[in-house]
Design a protein around this motif. Structure first.
Motif, PDB file in Angstrom:
ATOM      1  N   HIS A 161     -88.292 -57.127 -12.518  1.00  0.00           N
ATOM      2  CA  HIS A 161     -89.397 -56.963 -12.920  1.00  0.00           C
ATOM      3  C   HIS A 161     -90.200 -56.668 -11.569  1.00  0.00           C
ATOM      4  O   HIS A 161     -90.034 -57.395 -10.481  1.00  0.00           O
ATOM      5  N   PRO A 162     -91.169 -55.930 -11.684  1.00  0.00           N
ATOM      6  CA  PRO A 162     -91.735 -55.516 -10.364  1.00  0.00           C
ATOM      7  C   PRO A 162     -92.544 -56.513  -9.893  1.00  0.00           C
ATOM      8  O   PRO A 162     -92.732 -56.722  -8.680  1.00  0.00           O
ATOM      9  N   SER A 180     -99.972 -71.156  -2.618  1.00  0.00           N
ATOM     10  CA  SER A 180     -99.837 -71.849  -3.711  1.00  0.00           C
ATOM     11  C   SER A 180     -99.249 -70.961  -4.865  1.00  0.00           C
ATOM     12  O   SER A 180     -99.238 -69.630  -4.578  1.00  0.00           O
ATOM     13  N   LEU A 181     -98.776 -71.686  -6.025  1.00  0.00           N
ATOM     14  CA  LEU A 181     -98.119 -70.496  -7.102  1.00  0.00           C
ATOM     15  C   LEU A 181     -99.263 -69.662  -7.659  1.00  0.00           C
ATOM     16  O   LEU A 181     -98.939 -68.442  -7.850  1.00  0.00           O
ATOM     17  N   ALA A 187    -101.277 -62.268  -5.836  1.00  0.00           N
ATOM     18  CA  ALA A 187    -100.530 -61.146  -5.124  1.00  0.00           C
ATOM     19  C   ALA A 187     -99.754 -60.093  -5.881  1.00  0.00           C
ATOM     20  O   ALA A 187     -99.519 -59.063  -5.585  1.00  0.00           O
ATOM     21  N   THR A 188     -99.040 -60.692  -6.866  1.00  0.00           N
ATOM     22  CA  THR A 188     -98.295 -59.987  -7.391  1.00  0.00           C
ATOM     23  C   THR A 188     -98.789 -59.287  -9.041  1.00  0.00           C
ATOM     24  O   THR A 188     -98.120 -58.430  -9.480  1.00  0.00           O
ATOM     25  N   LEU A 195     -94.904 -65.566 -14.037  1.00  0.00           N
ATOM     26  CA  LEU A 195     -94.206 -65.302 -12.823  1.00  0.00           C
ATOM     27  C   LEU A 195     -92.995 -66.514 -12.950  1.00  0.00           C
ATOM     28  O   LEU A 195     -91.881 -66.262 -12.210  1.00  0.00           O
ATOM     29  N   VAL A 196     -93.355 -67.621 -13.415  1.00  0.00           N
ATOM     30  CA  VAL A 196     -92.347 -68.552 -13.250  1.00  0.00           C
ATOM     31  C   VAL A 196     -91.318 -68.475 -14.158  1.00  0.00           C
ATOM     32  O   VAL A 196     -90.050 -68.458 -13.937  1.00  0.00           O
ATOM     33  N   ARG A 197     -91.756 -67.770 -15.324  1.00  0.00           N
ATOM     34  CA  ARG A 197     -90.550 -67.191 -16.425  1.00  0.00           C
ATOM     35  C   ARG A 197     -89.687 -66.256 -15.676  1.00  0.00           C
ATOM     36  O   ARG A 197     -88.487 -66.214 -15.779  1.00  0.00           O
ATOM     37  N   LEU A 198     -90.388 -65.208 -14.847  1.00  0.00           N
ATOM     38  CA  LEU A 198     -89.792 -64.293 -14.450  1.00  0.00           C
ATOM     39  C   LEU A 198     -88.893 -64.663 -13.349  1.00  0.00           C
ATOM     40  O   LEU A 198     -87.781 -64.036 -13.318  1.00  0.00           O
TER      41      LEU A 198
END
Length: 274
Positions: A161-162, A180-181, A187-188, A195-198
């Motif tokens: 995933h990008p 930090s998360l 930034a993404t 993002l955590v799931r990816l």
């Protein structure tokens, strides 16, 4: 044999060498004509390598491929020391097919732990004295064959995933900064939860755990190969204090920072060459 790589063999390899050097701020090297197939790995600072008039900017955590017969010059960071290591492999009489295959490979890739291990072993053999020529040449050949496999690995990463690819690049370039998360997700372009799931899916870990593991890996490299103090390394690698660095290094590696430095450090400032 990995596709896209010349069919190099040990009997055609006349010489292999590894080295490590730290250039002070504002240093330059070259121009020179490259005689070898060389892998140059940058760990701290920055450098711009101009090859036959074309500049390539390199940031820490990357390895570049330099090819024989081309003119090169190096310009290093003006603000801080630039530390890099290299593996140079020499073949006599490269064929046109060999050169074409080398030219198909990417000029720059993320630096892998496997490549680090190979240069570690080559330098260790040299330090221990009287290594057999075949041993050093075999490791040089292994590094040469690892590079195209790392190229394929980088291409596979692009199939993730990008947001994961963007997060990895952001971490590798900014791990020394507080992160930090939420900032990483911003930034993404993904939400923190997504993002955590990816990351769980593609990296089998969380973004923040990956960040801290990456910081530990970079800290261990600096402990092993530089004379920086633990406090300086902590600041360069994103740790709050030297005690924080020491605790995480111990938890991750099972060894103290003092043990790592005592066992592995060997005078990292090498001869003035690349």
């Amino acid at each position: 044999m990995t596709s896209g790589m010349p069919d190099f063999s040990l009997d055609r390899l006349s010489n292999a060498v590894a080295g490590s050097i730290v250039y002070p701020p504002g240093s330059k090297f070259g121009p020179r004509i490259q005689q070898d197939i060389q892998l140059v790995m940058l760990y701290a600072g920055e450098m711009t390598v101009t090859v036959s008039g074309r500049p390539l900017h390199v940031t820490p955590g990357h390895v570049i491929l330099l090819k024989p017969g081309l003119e090169e010059s190096f310009v290093f960071s003006k603000r801080e020391d630039s530390w890099h290591r290299w593996i140079a492999v020499h073949y006599e009489g490269l064929s046109e097919r060999d050169v074409e295959a080398l030219n198909r490979l990417p000029e720059c890739l993320p630096l892998s732990e496997e490549m680090n291990l190979l240069v570690d072993l080559m330098l260790r053999l040299t330090r221990q004295g009287a290594p057999t020529d075949a041993d050093v040449r075999s490791l040089g050949l292994a590094a040469l064959h690892l590079y195209p496999r790392e190229s394929e690995k980088a291409m596979l990463q692009r199939e993730k995933h990008p947001a994961v690819y963007a997060a990895l690049a952001y971490i590798h370039e900014n791990y020394a900064e507080e992160m930090s998360l939420a900032a990483l997700a911003n930034a993404t372009g993904a939400s923190p939860e997504h993002l955590v799931r990816l990351f769980k899916k593609h990296e089998r870990t969380s973004p923040i755990h990956y960040l801290w593991q990456y910081r530990v890996n970079r800290a261990v490299e600096l402990l092993t190969h530089t004379g920086l103090t633990v406090s300086e390394i902590a600041a360069r690698c994103g740790f709050k204090t030297s005690h924080h660095l020491a605790r995480l290094v111990k938890e991750t590696t099972g060894r103290t920072a003092t043990d790592i430095r005592r066992d592995s450090w060997s005078g990292f400032r090498g001869s003035p060459q690349t």
